[in-house]
Write a protein that holds these residues in place. Structure first.
Motif: not given
Ligand SMILES: CC(C)(COP(=O)(O)OP(=O)(O)OC[C@H]1O[C@@H](n2cnc3c(N)ncnc32)[C@H](O)[C@@H]1OP(=O)(O)O)[C@@H](O)C(=O)NCCC(=O)NCCS
Length: 158
Positions: A116-135
């Protein structure tokens, strides 16, 4: 492409030594109490990953496979399995820990959190997760199917 953070960066573990206030009239762990721990671990994991304010949009899958009793150890763990635009999925597992340290899975839930942003509205997440294993790759691919299913469910109202 967004920058990535490791899954371990936000991995969360919460341990509960079951006390009287956690127990229901049948002498077992109260399901509502467990739900609040799952929500909390989902929120902490999401907040650690995003570095932002988050709220719970949905919790999927609550199947209580086995009971827990007074003085037992219940461990609730969370890790991010998928990052969307403003939402992310956290897999929250609940374990019963034996005296010898062995853990038995009691429950697996998928918690969808929204940044959420400062107005409690959905806002983009700046970072992904690193996929570092097959699982982690397998979990990501399964998560995409669940995300699509949730979208369809909301669109079609089932
Ligand atoms: C969650 C909430 C912020 C979503 O707001 P919204 O205006 O519906 O947002 P959008 O439709 O733009 O969706 C935003 C994101 O959330 C996801 N989302 C929204 N509702 C969802 C649901 N029920 N299940 C899964 N994902 C959901 C969307 O897929 C979207 O993801 P994406 O950006 O990664 O593609 C809003 O519904 C809300 O504030 N709900 C109350 C939350 C709350 O108070 N929780 C505490 C427990 S009661």
């Amino acid at each position: 492409m967004r920058p990535t953070k490791s899954i371990d960066h936000s991995r969360t573990e919460q341990v509960h030594f079951l006390r009287y206030e956690d127990i229901n009239g049948e002498g077992r762990l109260f399901g509502g109490k467990l739900l609040s721990w799952i929500d909390e671990v989902g929120g902490i994991t999401a907040r650690r990953h995003t570095g932002m304010k988050v709220t719970t949009a949905a919790i999927d899958h609550l199947q209580f496979k086995s009971p827990a009793f007074l003085n037992q150890l219940v461990v609730v763990t969370g890790h991010v399995t998928h990052v969307g635009n403003s939402s992310l999925e956290v897999q929250v597992d609940t374990w019963l820990e034996e005296l010898d340290g062995r853990r038995h899975l009691m429950n697996r839930a998928y918690v969808t959190m929204v940044a959420l942003d400062d107005h409690d509205q959905p806002t983009p997440i700046p970072c992904d997760i690193a996929i570092e294993s097959e699982s982690a790759r397998g979990e990501w691919e399964s998560a995409i199917k669940r995300v699509e299913l949730r979208k369809r469910r909301r669109q079609e109202g089932f």
